[in-house]
Design a protein around this motif. Structure first.
Motif, PDB file in Angstrom:
ATOM      1  N   LEU A  95      41.545  60.061  35.184  1.00 14.58           N
ATOM      2  CA  LEU A  95      41.592  60.545  33.800  1.00 14.58           C
ATOM      3  C   LEU A  95      40.906  61.896  33.663  1.00 14.58           C
ATOM      4  CD1 LEU A  95      40.894  57.486  31.469  1.00 14.58           C
ATOM      5  CD2 LEU A  95      42.895  58.969  31.437  1.00 14.58           C
ATOM      6  N   VAL A  96      39.694  62.003  34.211  1.00 14.64           N
ATOM      7  CA  VAL A  96      38.903  63.219  33.969  1.00 14.64           C
ATOM      8  C   VAL A  96      39.320  64.389  34.846  1.00 14.64           C
ATOM      9  CG1 VAL A  96      36.924  61.903  33.155  1.00 14.64           C
ATOM     10  CG2 VAL A  96      37.051  62.549  35.562  1.00 14.64           C
TER      11      VAL A  96
ATOM     12  N   ARG B 234      43.221  66.592  32.967  1.00 15.08           N
ATOM     13  CA  ARG B 234      43.119  66.815  31.520  1.00 15.08           C
ATOM     14  C   ARG B 234      43.590  68.227  31.195  1.00 15.08           C
ATOM     15  NH1 ARG B 234      37.394  66.665  30.131  1.00 15.08           N
ATOM     16  NH2 ARG B 234      37.150  67.393  32.275  1.00 15.08           N
TER      17      ARG B 234
ATOM     18  N   PHE C 139      37.852  64.699  24.512  1.00 16.98           N
ATOM     19  CA  PHE C 139      38.379  64.292  25.816  1.00 16.98           C
ATOM     20  C   PHE C 139      38.739  65.516  26.654  1.00 16.98           C
ATOM     21  CE2 PHE C 139      42.205  63.334  28.364  1.00 16.98           C
ATOM     22  CZ  PHE C 139      41.692  62.380  29.223  1.00 16.98           C
ATOM     23  N   VAL C 140      39.428  66.475  26.046  1.00 20.50           N
ATOM     24  CA  VAL C 140      39.873  67.661  26.771  1.00 20.50           C
ATOM     25  C   VAL C 140      38.706  68.606  27.058  1.00 20.50           C
ATOM     26  CG1 VAL C 140      41.311  69.739  26.591  1.00 20.50           C
ATOM     27  CG2 VAL C 140      42.227  67.521  25.895  1.00 20.50           C
TER      28      VAL C 140
END
Length: 289
Positions: free
Chosen positions: A152-153, A156, A191-192
């Protein structure tokens, strides 16, 4: 927003006006979030208690080079364990001259709050953990969680924040009911924008077998009151894991007196049910005033 230097990193924080009531409420956000998710609570609590919200190192506006993430950045200090973040919090409290505080931590922020309470027994008078628990290391589950989180990380793209309907997805993720697209947009931005090193480091450094097994020991040694607020529909931190960690504290007394439940609530209790959470906090503080 105000900023302050902590170990060479610009930290962003908001501090409401002082009141006649002690203590100061210090709010610690969770992974890939920011201080902004506490506003529904501080709006309700600030008339009676001074409230401090801040962005953890590498998240929100606490970035060494400012702005949203647009590419490679310099490191923000290499350690992202809960203990390291607790040191950041200790310095913040010292610089703001806060000598009497209750810590309120969400998810990973709850773990950080517990570590800080163990280090700062003179300053920290109590802790409330929201959607936070654990202390059980399940090897296969944690390896899968870490692998998914790492993916996920590291994937991005900046354009994700402009993708149509992406905010709609974030407004429904990990909650019992949609929290609204404005919150979805905020979650998407956080998140971004999170610093890549901090996003990955905070995930990996807090979920090792050693760290997971240390947490119950920390809780068992705390002399301050500690409460846990659990969402009954929380799929990220299920109530059974909240109960497990709470059981190591002296207030549990076999019956779970220090565990408070929120029906029909997911992993963002402070946004999903701010009135109920604020009521719990006020009752706790009045009991220990």
């Amino acid at each position: 927003m105000t900023t302050i230097d902590i170990l060479g990193v610009r930290h962003a924080y908001d501090l409401t006006a002082a009141t006649a009531t002690s203590p100061v409420l210090v709010f610690v956000h969770g992974w890939l979030l920011s201080r902004r998710y506490w506003q529904p609570l501080t709006d309700r609590l600030a008339p009676n208690y001074q409230c401090l919200t801040y962005d953890l190192r590498g998240f929100g506006d606490s970035l060494s080079d400012g702005g949203g993430y647009t590419g490679p950045r310099a490191p923000l200090n290499s350690c992202y364990t809960p203990a390291a973040y607790a040191i950041d919090l200790e310095i913040l409290l010292e610089k703001l001259d806060i000598s009497c505080a209750w810590l309120v931590g969400h998810s990973l922020g709850g773990t950080i709050a517990l570590w800080a309470a163990s280090k700062l027994s003179d300053r920290v008078k109590g802790v409330v953990c929201i959607n936070a628990g654990g202390g059980i290391y399940l090897k296969e589950e944690f390896e899968r969680f870490r692998a998914v989180g790492k993916q996920l990380v590291t994937m991005r793209p900046g354009w994700l924040s402009h993708l149509p309907l992406a905010d709609f997805v974030f407004a429904r993720d990990s909650v019992a009911r949609s929290i609204g697209r404005s919150w979805g947009r905020q979650r998407l931005r956080d998140f971004v924008a999170a610093h890549p090193e901090a996003a990955l480091g905070a995930l990996l450094d807090s979920t090792t077998e050693a760290q997971i097994h240390l947490l119950p020991q920390i809780v068992s040694q705390l002399k301050q009151p500690v409460y846990f607020i659990a969402g009954t529909k929380d799929k990220i931190m299920e109530p059974k894991y909240v109960l497990h960690l709470a059981s190591f504290h002296w207030m549990f007394q076999g019956g779970g007196e220090n565990v408070l439940r929120l029906p029909d609530c997911g992993h963002l209790a402070m946004v999903e049910q701010p009135d109920a959470v604020a009521s719990y906090l006020q009752n706790i503080l009045q009991e220990h005033s």
